[in-house]
Design a protein around this motif. Structure first.
Motif: not given
Ligand SMILES: [Zn+2]
Ligand SMILES: [Zn+2]
Length: 94
Positions: A39-40, A59-62, A66-67
Motif C-alpha cells: 500500500e505504502c 501489519r504496516c504501522v502507517v 499486512e506486510l
C-alpha cells in the motif's frame, strides 16, 4: 548475527531506511526482518522479537495492511516502481 541492511533502487532512486536484519549480536533474543508494504510502497523494519512468523500477523504501522516479508534473494523488486533492480547493501552488525 544481524546486519544493518539498506535497499536502493537503481531505477527510481528509492532508498529504504536502514533496516536491521537477523538476530542481535549483543542480545540474541532480538530479531528484526525487512518487509514491504504494498500500500505504502516502502520497505520497513519489522520487530520479530518474541514473534512467530507463522502465527502472528504483521501489519504496516502507517496504513494497517499486512506486510510481505523479504527473503534473501539475488535481486529485489522496488516497492515504488516495481523494477527488479534494487541493490542490497549489508554493513556492520548491530
Ligand atoms: Zn524503484
Ligand atoms: Zn503501509
Amino acid at each position: 548475527m544481524g546486519e544493518y541492511t539498506t535497499f536502493e533502487c537503481r531505477e527510481c532512486g528509492y532508498t529504504a531506511d536502514r533496516i536491521r536484519w537477523g538476530v542481535g549480536v549483543h542480545d540474541p533474543r532480538q530479531r528484526f526482518m525487512p518487509a514491504y508494504c504494498v500500500e505504502c510502497g516502502t520497505i520497513v523494519e519489522v520487530d520479530m522479537t518474541g514473534a512467530d512468523i507463522h502465527v502472528d500477523e504483521f501489519r504496516c504501522v502507517v496504513c494497517g495492511v499486512e506486510l510481505v516479508f523479504l527473503e534473501k534473494a539475488a535481486s529485489y523488486t522496488c516497492p515504488k516502481c516495481k523494477a527488479h533492480d534494487m541493490l542490497m547493501h549489508q554493513g556492520e552488525y548491530w
